[in-house]
Design an enzyme around this catalytic site. Sequence first.
Site, mmCIF file in Angstrom:
data_model
loop_
_atom_site.group_PDB
_atom_site.id
_atom_site.type_symbol
_atom_site.label_atom_id
_atom_site.label_comp_id
_atom_site.label_asym_id
_atom_site.label_seq_id
_atom_site.Cartn_x
_atom_site.Cartn_y
_atom_site.Cartn_z
ATOM 1 N N HIS A 210 1.010 -1.167 0.066
ATOM 2 C CA HIS A 210 -0.049 0.162 0.311
ATOM 3 C C HIS A 210 0.693 1.565 0.264
ATOM 4 O O HIS A 210 0.509 2.534 -0.248
ATOM 5 C CB HIS A 210 -1.331 0.201 1.213
ATOM 6 C CG HIS A 210 -0.490 0.390 2.877
ATOM 7 N ND1 HIS A 210 0.257 -0.485 3.287
ATOM 8 C CD2 HIS A 210 -0.235 1.485 3.576
ATOM 9 C CE1 HIS A 210 0.910 -0.406 4.545
ATOM 10 N NE2 HIS A 210 1.014 1.265 4.494
HETATM 11 C C1 UD1 Z 1 -1.261 5.584 6.237
HETATM 12 C C2 UD1 Z 1 0.056 5.863 6.570
HETATM 13 C C3 UD1 Z 1 1.105 4.849 6.497
HETATM 14 C C4 UD1 Z 1 1.109 4.047 7.546
HETATM 15 C C5 UD1 Z 1 -1.178 2.622 6.872
HETATM 16 C C6 UD1 Z 1 -1.556 1.912 7.154
HETATM 17 C C7 UD1 Z 1 0.715 8.620 7.018
HETATM 18 C C8 UD1 Z 1 0.890 9.226 6.718
HETATM 19 N N1 UD1 Z 1 0.518 7.264 6.645
HETATM 20 O O1 UD1 Z 1 -1.633 5.682 5.093
HETATM 21 O O2 UD1 Z 1 2.018 4.970 7.208
HETATM 22 O O3 UD1 Z 1 1.445 2.556 6.836
HETATM 23 O O4 UD1 Z 1 -1.399 4.589 7.744
HETATM 24 O O5 UD1 Z 1 -2.984 1.953 6.860
HETATM 25 O O6 UD1 Z 1 0.035 8.879 7.688
HETATM 26 N N2 UD1 Z 1 -9.130 5.287 3.152
HETATM 27 C C9 UD1 Z 1 -10.643 5.035 3.071
HETATM 28 N N3 UD1 Z 1 -11.058 4.701 4.664
HETATM 29 C C10 UD1 Z 1 -10.126 4.684 6.122
HETATM 30 C C11 UD1 Z 1 -8.709 5.301 5.747
HETATM 31 C C12 UD1 Z 1 -8.302 5.856 4.410
HETATM 32 O O7 UD1 Z 1 -10.771 4.286 2.155
HETATM 33 O O8 UD1 Z 1 -10.559 4.160 6.616
HETATM 34 C C13 UD1 Z 1 -8.949 5.571 1.446
HETATM 35 C C14 UD1 Z 1 -8.821 7.126 0.996
HETATM 36 O O9 UD1 Z 1 -8.771 7.260 0.052
HETATM 37 C C15 UD1 Z 1 -7.475 7.332 1.264
HETATM 38 C C16 UD1 Z 1 -6.675 6.800 1.187
HETATM 39 O O10 UD1 Z 1 -7.223 5.572 1.817
HETATM 40 O O11 UD1 Z 1 -7.134 9.038 0.998
HETATM 41 C C17 UD1 Z 1 -4.930 7.197 2.021
HETATM 42 O O12 UD1 Z 1 -5.312 6.649 3.823
HETATM 43 P P1 UD1 Z 1 -4.368 7.737 4.654
HETATM 44 O O13 UD1 Z 1 -4.430 7.972 5.655
HETATM 45 O O14 UD1 Z 1 -4.036 9.005 3.671
HETATM 46 O O15 UD1 Z 1 -2.757 7.244 4.211
HETATM 47 P P2 UD1 Z 1 -2.457 5.344 4.046
HETATM 48 O O16 UD1 Z 1 -1.818 5.386 3.257
HETATM 49 O O17 UD1 Z 1 -3.794 4.919 4.663
#
Ligand code: UD1
Length: 376
Positions: A210
């Site tokens: 991811h």
């Molecule tokens: C975040 C952490 C990463 C960790 C990962 C674990 C940061 C910079 N990154 O990355 O270190 O390894 O979490 O999962 O904090 N989304 C959903 N549902 C949710 C949350 C997110 O659909 O509950 C989707 C959204 O489209 C969002 C994308 O996932 O834009 C990314 O979510 P985000 O929290 O920005 O970063 P992660 O890639 O999850």
Amino acid sequence: MTKKRILSVVGARPNFMKIAPILLELDRRYGHFDSKLVHTGQHYDQAMSDVFFHELGMKQPDYNLGVGSASHALQTAEIMKRFEEVCRLEKPDLVVVGGDVNSTLACSLTAVKMLIPVAHVEAGLRSFDRTMPEEINRLVTDSISDLLFTTEISGNCHLKAEGIPQEKIHLVGNTMIDSLVRFSAELSRNGGRPRVNALADAGFYLATIHRPANVDEPEQLAKVLDILLSASDGLPVLFVAHPRTRERLRQFGRDERFVEIQGEIGEVRRGLVYLLPPLSYLDFLYTMSRATAVLTDSGGIQEETTFLGIPCLTLRENTERPITVEVGSNEIVGLDRKRILACLRSISAGRWKKTAVPPLWDGKAAGRIVDILESW
Ligand code: UD1
């Protein structure tokens, strides 16, 4: 005696299993601590958040900041704005943050600006790759924290080299492993998940990918998918896809050898990669503990596989968790397809390195942390 007011923060999936043992320990010593929990809402889906609270037996957050997804700057700023309000109301003696996600950075920065001390759980890890958002979060958080709890000796060395005073740094072990130890009886229970057990008899690979560096560019994602398909010629691959990965697969496309699984896993075949939605904490641990090998770019999974003794191939150029390679079951393989396939052949032939559990990964890290908080 006045109780110490501790405000702990969780935000994203990898925070929950790291902070849960500390919350339990603080509550056990309620005579000494008044413990409250803030969820920033960085992760908010049932599958990315709620199910973890349920399975880890965590109390509901006293505050949910509900920030959701946004760009790094917006997400960080919004958490800071809302967390400042909570700190103003609660006036904690200490803020406890964990790991390296945006919530960790935002809340530690907010607290120190209000002259509230910060404890960082999982301090000192360094990939030395500043293109990783997590590396920036780690550097900033460590540089402003008052108590730095490390999981492995490399963390102490990095912090010392960065000029952090020795008395702030404590090697305590790994609270993520505390959670794993707590549920180990459930993992060893045979018949726990019969379908996974049946798959394990024939062998399977478990994949989770991811990181932005691996999935956000079509060329990189294509390399990852090619590696997973090649691996599946040896054994079927279960690919547990994070929402970010799922979205990129939708955007950039994938071929028909990627098969969607929504409910129970049925028959699986070589030559195919099975796409699963995010699993709950216990489902994931159970599946991982039965896998022939794990292919991942996650941080925590490198540690969990090391503890479980499951061979792990990390599809990155570096790791901030070198102990998982030095004494554990992990190997850093980048996106080098030839090397990965050679590793998988060695694993299948039973020729993987002998592994051990790192020092202090014994299920008691949270107890050590709270001992220190008590006397601090
Ligand atoms: C975040 C952490 C990463 C960790 C990962 C674990 C940061 C910079 N990154 O990355 O270190 O390894 O979490 O999962 O904090 N989304 C959903 N549902 C949710 C949350 C997110 O659909 O509950 C989707 C959204 O489209 C969002 C994308 O996932 O834009 C990314 O979510 P985000 O929290 O920005 O970063 P992660 O890639 O999850």
